[in-house]
Write an enzyme that holds these catalytic residues in place. Structure first.
Site, PDB file in Angstrom:
ATOM      1  N   SER A  93      35.709  18.592  19.561  1.00  0.00           N
ATOM      2  CA  SER A  93      34.291  18.900  19.408  1.00  0.00           C
ATOM      3  C   SER A  93      33.687  19.594  20.623  1.00  0.00           C
ATOM      4  O   SER A  93      32.619  20.192  20.529  1.00  0.00           O
ATOM      5  CB  SER A  93      33.505  17.608  19.116  1.00  0.00           C
TER       6      SER A  93
ATOM      7  N   SER B 118      47.927  16.954  29.606  1.00  0.00           N
ATOM      8  CA  SER B 118      48.043  16.054  30.751  1.00  0.00           C
ATOM      9  C   SER B 118      47.022  16.488  31.794  1.00  0.00           C
ATOM     10  O   SER B 118      45.868  16.780  31.473  1.00  0.00           O
ATOM     11  CB  SER B 118      49.475  16.081  31.279  1.00  0.00           C
TER      12      SER B 118
ATOM     13  N   TYR C 174      43.034   6.504  35.380  1.00  0.00           N
ATOM     14  CA  TYR C 174      43.169   7.793  34.708  1.00  0.00           C
ATOM     15  C   TYR C 174      44.466   8.478  35.141  1.00  0.00           C
ATOM     16  O   TYR C 174      45.230   8.966  34.307  1.00  0.00           O
ATOM     17  CB  TYR C 174      41.969   8.681  35.027  1.00  0.00           C
TER      18      TYR C 174
ATOM     19  N   LYS D 285      47.864   9.502  32.870  1.00  0.00           N
ATOM     20  CA  LYS D 285      48.455  10.841  32.795  1.00  0.00           C
ATOM     21  C   LYS D 285      49.895  10.842  33.307  1.00  0.00           C
ATOM     22  O   LYS D 285      50.738  11.590  32.795  1.00  0.00           O
ATOM     23  CB  LYS D 285      47.596  11.849  33.560  1.00  0.00           C
TER      24      LYS D 285
END
Length: 271
Positions: A14, A132, A146, A150
């Site tokens: 989106s 990634s 975070y 990844k």
């Protein structure tokens, strides 16, 4: 309905990288299905068919993949782009917050992969493109969870790629650096902020905001995603943009002590 055109499914489509990637894939000749947690019914915008999807839900993931196969009769490319960030020192964040990051960034990606693989294996071809980050191979103080998510995406992707090549399916990684999106505006703050980290947390927020403001255009990352989807001989890893390329090279060639020092300098950490 079936189509002879290749079909791509893009999660988190989106806004930001996902939106740009969807448009780039349309331009590259794909039928594109984009997903969002806020899509209402089946809608179309700019040539992209939108479906509602929660990658943290097994039922939602299975239902969307079945819809795509039923509607188009095939699925050639999955772009796992949906994800969330983290903010604050690791000690300040609750396990519940950390679990949410992994449930979307890692297990959401795994759910999507498991859902599409039977179809891709049956047709003897397919590409799973996982978005990634440079934080998949370098540390990110004050965004540790975070970065951990990844790093997990990198390890999972490279391993599964080896499993699937003989079946005509590839798993590829896109590694962007800071990109001009609303990423920093959407970071949930830590549940238990501690005074001992307050000053450095605020500094890191400034560093991150400046990096995103001066970051790459999402269209640049989208162009790399489209290349990964169409390259006759795809690479396992695609760095996206000049900054990501430089960071990747430095990580490989600079001695670890010097690289560590540079990380502290860039993040304005003492010592």
């Amino acid at each position: 309905m079936t189509t002879h055109r290749p079909v791509a499914l893009v999660t988190g489509a989106s806004s930001g990288i996902g939106k740009a990637a969807s448009l780039a894939l349309v331009e590259a000749g794909f039928e594109v299905v984009g997903t969002s947690r806020n899509a209402t019914g089946v809608t179309q915008r700019d040539g992209v068919t939108f479906l509602n999807l929660d990658v943290a839900s097994d039922a939602s993931v299975t239902g969307v993949v079945e819809q795509v196969i039923s509607r188009f009769g095939r699925l050639d490319v999955l772009v796992n782009n949906a994800g969330i960030g983290s903010a604050g020192a690791a000690e300040e964040r609750s396990v519940a917050q950390d679990r949410q990051v992994f449930d979307i960034n890692v297990f959401g990606l795994i759910r999507m992969t498991k859902a599409v693989l039977p179809h891709m294996r049956a047709q003897g071809s397919g590409r799973i493109i996982n978005v990634s980050s440079v934080f998949g191979f370098v540390p990110a103080p004050y965004m540790a969870v975070y970065a951990a998510s990844k790093h997990a995406v990198e390890g999972y992707s490279e391993s599964v790629d080896h499993e699937l090549r003989e079946h005509g399916v590839r798993v590829l990684l896109i590694e962007p650096a800071a990109t001009r999106t609303a990423f920093d505006a959407q970071l949930p703050q830590p549940d238990t902020p501690l005074p001992v980290y307050a000053k450095q947390r605020q500094i890191y927020d400034q560093v991150l905001a400046a990096g995103i403001k001066d970051g790459d255009d999402p269209a640049l990352v989208a162009k790399v995603i489209a290349a990964a989807a169409t390259d006759p001989k795809p690479k396992l890893r695609y760095t996206a943009g000049p900054t990501a390329g430089r960071v990747s090279t430095l990580r490989r060639v600079v001695p670890s002590r010097l690289f560590d020092r540079q990380i502290r300098k860039l993040n304005r950490l003492p010592g």
